[in-house]
Design a protein around this motif. Structure first.
Motif, short mmCIF file in Angstrom:
data_model
loop_
_atom_site.label_atom_id
_atom_site.label_comp_id
_atom_site.label_asym_id
_atom_site.label_seq_id
_atom_site.Cartn_x
_atom_site.Cartn_y
_atom_site.Cartn_z
N LEU A 50 -8.13 -38.30 2.71
CA LEU A 50 -8.69 -38.74 1.98
C LEU A 50 -8.86 -37.96 0.09
N SER A 51 -8.57 -38.75 -1.06
CA SER A 51 -8.65 -38.13 -2.62
C SER A 51 -9.50 -37.78 -2.21
N PRO A 52 -9.86 -36.77 -3.62
CA PRO A 52 -11.23 -35.47 -3.23
C PRO A 52 -12.25 -36.19 -3.16
N VAL A 53 -13.59 -35.43 -2.29
CA VAL A 53 -14.73 -35.80 -2.47
C VAL A 53 -15.60 -34.70 -2.54
N TYR A 54 -15.43 -33.65 -3.08
CA TYR A 54 -16.39 -32.68 -3.19
C TYR A 54 -16.52 -32.57 -4.74
N PRO A 55 -17.80 -32.09 -4.83
CA PRO A 55 -18.34 -31.79 -6.67
C PRO A 55 -17.65 -31.81 -7.31
N SER A 56 -17.95 -32.84 -8.79
CA SER A 56 -17.16 -32.95 -8.96
C SER A 56 -17.79 -34.02 -11.13
N THR A 77 -23.45 -36.25 2.58
CA THR A 77 -23.68 -34.99 2.53
C THR A 77 -22.33 -33.93 3.71
N MET A 78 -22.62 -32.82 3.33
CA MET A 78 -21.17 -32.27 4.38
C MET A 78 -21.78 -32.56 6.09
N GLU A 79 -22.78 -32.73 6.60
CA GLU A 79 -23.01 -33.42 7.69
C GLU A 79 -22.56 -35.03 8.15
N ASP A 80 -22.36 -35.86 7.09
CA ASP A 80 -21.97 -36.40 6.79
C ASP A 80 -20.78 -36.33 7.02
N MET A 81 -20.41 -35.67 6.50
CA MET A 81 -18.22 -35.00 6.58
C MET A 81 -17.96 -34.92 7.84
N GLU A 82 -19.00 -34.19 8.39
CA GLU A 82 -18.78 -33.62 10.19
C GLU A 82 -18.60 -34.29 10.79
N ARG A 83 -19.51 -35.54 10.85
CA ARG A 83 -19.33 -36.84 11.38
C ARG A 83 -18.52 -37.48 11.04
N LEU A 84 -17.79 -38.02 10.06
CA LEU A 84 -16.73 -38.19 10.02
C LEU A 84 -15.68 -38.35 10.30
N ILE A 85 -15.09 -36.62 10.66
CA ILE A 85 -13.96 -35.92 11.28
C ILE A 85 -14.21 -36.20 13.19
N GLU A 86 -15.99 -35.59 13.10
CA GLU A 86 -15.74 -36.00 14.44
C GLU A 86 -15.46 -37.59 15.36
N GLU A 87 -16.26 -38.69 14.12
CA GLU A 87 -16.23 -39.26 14.69
C GLU A 87 -14.34 -40.71 14.59
N ALA A 88 -14.23 -39.94 13.50
CA ALA A 88 -12.08 -39.96 13.86
C ALA A 88 -11.64 -39.65 15.09
#
Length: 534
Positions: A50-56, A77-88
């Motif tokens: 993933l290209s950067p998804v941090y605040p910028s 959100t961070m919850e979305d990020m954690e869900r992406l890691i888990e679903e992947a």
């Protein structure tokens, strides 16, 4: 001996802003990526970078990070990020984070504190001088900007909104390592490290790339962070040679898994000039460069294999043929690269044959690098037509226009107004590609399957087979009892190459034409044949 998971993997790069918009605000997001995971599973890839998804502030499209341990609201959100890691993970796909540790945004709390006072504990997190020297920013102009509050200049090798971090400061390094471990603990599959060859810079000596302490820092980083995990790390290194690459990725070095080298990517620019100064590609020169890297890293390091990324124009428009031979030239480029040794990277849309997006004026351009080049060269006497021709050929926006999913109004990317225009096409879309069993998508899917099935693609030694025509490129991979031959016509002209009874004595693994293999090669014809001794 090949033992690491990433040596057998194929990695897919996602530019999140342009991949899939789930909330119709015109910007791609993390829930959109989750929605498309089954498509990526069907393609067969093993990891998503993933290209950067941090605040910028997005002065440089996310490569100016203002919070290393957050998620930009536009992406979720961070919850979305954690869900992406888990679903992947459920689909046996790893998530690789893009990380910039050479510089931050000028809106990062560290820099905000650093410029308040020379006494701030964060002041020395950055590089300051009483007077500037002649260093030039990679985006043009001086690499130094004055801050009246402290009466000093800070270094920025990119935009002035991207101040460089001071890697000589051990407290800064500890803060970076703590942040990296934060992400590793969440279960990510590794990091892509942006312009990592710049962190060892010594600005007073005008040294930017490959500074004397670079590898000390990387070995320390390895010990303190990813060396404790089974992850992949790839460094962006514009100044790498095969010898330098071995220092990063050699078996006993304990630094990075591999680097992105760009020697082949520079072959269509004039020698000694910038990427905007165009020249025609010589296919034989390309073959020589890629073959050099194959041979010189064999057993001593590891190659990354790529044509495209978020900074590069679409490869079919660049070195293929985006007119009459779009799919055929796309298949040729894929076949030529994917049988080499290394880890292949596929950039979003590459697998469906996306092409460049020409613009008619600078007002249509978003990319900061293109804008700065245009302004400086216009003052230097270049014409608008010349500058737009360069931007249309090499500008970074070409890679960043939204993904084409279907034939709806915004190609299935969004129902809102996209942040960059959608290059709507009646021919190019995921929907069309999946419906056509002979599409470029299925060529990529087949190449990924072959890499998983055939050890010779991963482990075989590489050897060039000479040809009489400069646009006919041939190489072989060798293991005891096996020989894999790859033949491509890197041209829209007829070519010639002779293999003795190729289909009688070997197995055709892949061929981009639905016809018998003959000595005469059709435009952009490409195939691979495996020979096995009984």
């Amino acid at each position: 001996m090949i033992t690491k998971w990433w040596q057998k993997a194929v990695i897919y790069q996602i530019y999140p802003r342009s991949f899939q918009d789930s909330n119709q605000d015109g910007i791609g997001d993390l829930p959109g990526i989750i929605f498309r995971l089954d498509y990526l599973k069907k393609l067969g890839v093993d990891a998503l970078w993933l290209s950067p998804v941090y605040p910028s502030p997005n002065r440089d499209n996310g490569y100016d990070i203002s919070d290393y341990q957050g998620i930009a609201a536009e992406y979720g959100t961070m919850e979305d990020m954690e869900r992406l890691i888990e679903e992947a993970r459920k689909r046996e796909i790893k998530i690789i984070m893009d990380l910039v540790v050479n510089h931050t945004s000028d809106q990062h709390p560290w820099f905000k504190e650093a410029k308040k006072s020379s006494e701030s504990p964060y002041h020395d997190f950055y590089i300051w001088r009483e007077e500037p020297n002649e260093l030039i920013s990679n985006f043009g102009g001086s690499a130094w900007t004055f801050v009246p509050e402290v009466g000093k200049y800070y270094l920025h090798l990119h935009a002035k909104e991207q101040p460089d971090l001071n890697w000589e400061n051990p407290q800064m390094r500890k803060a970076i390592y703590a942040m990296m471990n934060y992400w590793l603990a969440k279960g990510i599959g590794g990091f892509r490290l942006d312009v990592i060859d710049l962190i060892g810079k010594e600005p007073d000596r005008l040294i930017t790339k490959n500074g004397p302490k670079l590898h000390d820092y990387l070995q320390e980083m390895h010990r303190e962070t990813f060396g404790n995990y089974n992850v992949v790390t790839v460094g962006e290194t514009w100044g790498a040679t095969p010898e330098i690459a071995q220092l990063y990725s050699g078996e006993c070095r304990e630094e990075l898994s591999m680097v992105f080298q760009f020697e082949h990517i520079s072959l269509d620019k004039q020698t000694g000039k910038r990427k905007w100064d165009l020249k025609e590609l010589n296919p034989q020169e390309l073959h020589q460069v890629l073959s050099k890297w194959q041979v010189e890293l064999q057993g001593k390091g590891w190659n990354s294999l790529f044509w495209n990324n978020h900074d590069l124009p679409r490869i079919i428009s660049r070195w293929g043929n985006d007119d009459h031979y779009r799919e055929l030239s796309g298949k040729m480029l894929a076949i030529y690269l994917h049988f080499m040794q290394g880890t292949p990277y596929i950039y979003q849309g590459e697998e469906i044959g996306m092409i460049n997006y020409p613009v008619a004026s600078i007002e249509e351009v978003d990319d900061i690098e293109s804008h700065q080049m245009y302004a400086s060269r216009l003052k230097a006497g270049y014409t608008k037509e010349e500058l737009l021709a360069s931007i249309n050929a090499k500008g970074r926006d070409n890679a960043r226009h939204p993904m084409l999913w279907d034939d709806s109004k915004q190609a299935g990317f969004t129902k809102g107004t996209p942040w960059l225009p959608v290059a709507i096409s009646s021919e190019i879309s995921v929907k069309n590609a999946l419906a056509d069993p002979n599409s470029l998508f299925y060529t990529y899917q087949r190449l990924i399957q072959l890499r998983k099935e055939l050890p010779i693609i991963i482990e075989g030694n590489y050897r060039v087979i000479p040809t009489e025509e400069s646009h006919v490129l041939v190489y072989e991979r060798l293991l005891p009892g096996q020989r894999l031959v790859v033949v491509v016509n890197f041209s829209n002209q007829v070519g010639h190459f002779s293999l003795e009874h190729p289909e009688k004595s070997g197995v055709v693994l892949i061929h981009n034409y639905q016809q018998e293999i003959k000595e005469q090669l059709a435009p952009y014809e490409a195939y691979a044949i495996l020979y096995t001794k009984n």
